[in-house]
Design an enzyme around this catalytic site. Structure first.
Site, PDB file in Angstrom:
ATOM      1  N   ASN A 183      -5.014 -10.063  -8.455  1.00 41.89           N
ATOM      2  CA  ASN A 183      -4.976 -10.832  -7.207  1.00 41.89           C
ATOM      3  C   ASN A 183      -6.098 -11.842  -7.095  1.00 41.89           C
ATOM      4  OD1 ASN A 183      -6.052  -8.013  -7.030  1.00 41.89           O
ATOM      5  ND2 ASN A 183      -6.996  -8.831  -5.177  1.00 41.89           N
ATOM      6  N   HIS A 201       4.862 -10.197   2.364  1.00 42.96           N
ATOM      7  CA  HIS A 201       4.016 -11.286   2.854  1.00 42.96           C
ATOM      8  C   HIS A 201       3.361 -12.088   1.737  1.00 42.96           C
ATOM      9  CE1 HIS A 201      -0.250  -9.811   2.555  1.00 42.96           C
ATOM     10  NE2 HIS A 201       0.358  -8.662   2.424  1.00 42.96           N
ATOM     11  N   THR A 206       0.829  -1.199   0.000  1.00 43.43           N
ATOM     12  CA  THR A 206       0.000   0.000   0.000  1.00 43.43           C
ATOM     13  C   THR A 206       0.866   1.253   0.000  1.00 43.43           C
ATOM     14  OG1 THR A 206      -1.882  -1.087   1.055  1.00 43.43           O
ATOM     15  CG2 THR A 206      -1.723   1.296   1.304  1.00 43.43           C
ATOM     16  N   CYS A 221     -19.309  -8.047   1.554  1.00 45.84           N
ATOM     17  CA  CYS A 221     -20.542  -7.985   2.334  1.00 45.84           C
ATOM     18  C   CYS A 221     -20.909  -6.537   2.618  1.00 45.84           C
ATOM     19  CB  CYS A 221     -20.378  -8.733   3.661  1.00 45.84           C
ATOM     20  SG  CYS A 221     -20.096 -10.500   3.433  1.00 45.84           S
ATOM     21  N   THR A 277      13.395   5.616  10.098  1.00 42.45           N
ATOM     22  CA  THR A 277      14.402   4.585  10.357  1.00 42.45           C
ATOM     23  C   THR A 277      13.953   3.254   9.761  1.00 42.45           C
ATOM     24  OG1 THR A 277      15.045   5.689  12.397  1.00 42.45           O
ATOM     25  CG2 THR A 277      15.688   3.382  12.158  1.00 42.45           C
TER      26      THR A 277
END
Length: 383
Positions: free
Chosen positions: A156, A206, A75, A329, A242
């Site tokens: 995706n 991920h 993102t 939903c 950082t």
């Protein structure tokens, strides 16, 4: 396999962290805790690890280490690519994207549209693939006004690979910058920034067996880009703050492992498993349909539509399998995925969708078992 630990077929949502990745990260969570911007030995050790990770990420996508910026995930990388290009190329006021992008792309584009930018939303065909001729038509119409083209590399939901290289070549003829969100494709298929011809590329930890909370943005040398957050000078001043050294280390190792899997033919092996799953479902569930069947797709992704039922109901009746639907939903009801709508799939048909996404550890026996329980769940729901 049991309801307590179901078979995991949702690798497009997230992946388990590879044990080698965890092992590589642990020293940087324990003894090597220095700030990579510090000049003392603790800082130098962290800086060296960060630069090694940068090189590992770059190697997977055919980039230079200096072209890799670490981010908190996809993102942030997409926002930096889209909003940062808009800031750097404000003399142009048009951008091009597609109707099937992830919200991390569509929402920044929406925000620019609210600020007066013109956004062309490219349609897709019945297989879920962007039409190159539509992109060319939009670029010809806007001429020198297009600042950015942002087109995902693989969807995706359906896994359909998009014609990024073809669109990029046309966009560059008009002087536009080209970004691709490759969150779903990096590590599953070979991805090379030079073969694609892109200036910016997003990848996500991920999705390729690194932890959540880390990603990277490839920025080709000379590409105009401005920071969208203000702070220190880390990551060439484009992503201040950082750096998360342990997670960057994990991403680097995950990229190296992904490169090894690809070199060993991992894509072909996943593709064979996917086809085994599809063949089993097609035999066990009369009328089941496959999204994007005629297009090139990610080798691990099978997006099917169960007839006469809702995909969520099939999964609820099949606790032995962990997978996803593309529906959303709203106030107790369901609506079809915007991706399937864009493909022209009728609402009732689209609501039967289930995405089954495999990983490198998925076995043939697990695929066969998934066919049995999913078919049983469909029969139970269909009555």
């Amino acid at each position: 396999m049991s309801p307590e630990r179901p078979l995991y077929l949702d690798h497009n949502a997230t992946t388990p962290v590879d044990p080698e990745v965890v092992d590589a990260m642990l020293p940087y969570l324990r003894e090597h805790f220095g700030n990579p911007s510090s000049a003392h030995p603790y800082g130098r050790r962290a800086h060296e690890a960060l630069e090694m990770a940068r090189a590992q990420v770059a190697a997977l996508i055919g980039a230079k280490p200096s072209e890799i910026l670490f981010t908190s995930g996809g993102t942030e990388a997409n926002n930096l690519a889209i909003r940062g290009t808009a800031e750097a190329r404000a003399e142009r006021r048009h951008l091009l994207t597609s109707t099937i992008e992830h919200p991390a792309t569509t929402l920044p584009c929406d925000a620019l549209e609210w600020r007066g930018w013109r956004v062309t939303w490219l349609p897709v065909d019945a297989e879920g693939r962007v039409r190159v001729e539509e992109a060319e038509r939009a670029l010809d119409a806007e001429g020198a006004e297009t600042a950015l083209v942002s087109l995902m590399h693989a969807n995706n939901e359906t896994g359909v690979l998009q014609p990024v290289a073809d669109v990029a070549a046309r966009a560059h003829r008009h002087g536009a910058t080209v970004h691709t969100d490759a969150a779903q494709s990096v590590g599953k298929v070979p991805v090379d920034v030079n073969a694609l011809g892109v200036d910016l590329l997003t990848l996500v930890g991920h999705k390729l067996r690194a932890p959540k909370g880390v990603g990277a943005l490839y920025v080709r040398e000379g590409t105009p880009l401005r920071a969208v957050t203000l702070g220190g000078g880390q990551e060439r001043g484009l992503r201040p703050g950082t750096q998360n050294v342990p997670y960057a280390v994990g991403l680097g190792v995950a990229c190296e492992l992904a490169g090894r899997r690809l070199a060993r033919g991992g894509s072909a092996a996943l593709g064979a498993l996917r086809e085994r799953l599809w063949a089993g479902l097609r035999e066990a569930v009369p009328g089941v349909t496959l999204s994007g069947q005629g297009a090139e797709r990610l080798p691990n992704t099978l997006h099917v539509r169960f007839p006469g039922v809702r995909g969520g109901a099939v999964l609820a009746a099949t606790p032995e399998v962990a997978a996803s639907t593309g529906s959303a939903c709203h106030d107790g009801g369901e609506s079809a995925s915007p991706v399937l709508r864009a493909m022209g799939i009728p609402e009732a048909d689209a609501l039967g969708a289930v995405r089954l996404s495999l990983g490198p550890d998925t076995s043939p026996e697990e695929v066969d078992r998934a066919v049995v329980v999913l078919a049983r769940g469909w029969r139970q729901v269909a009555g």
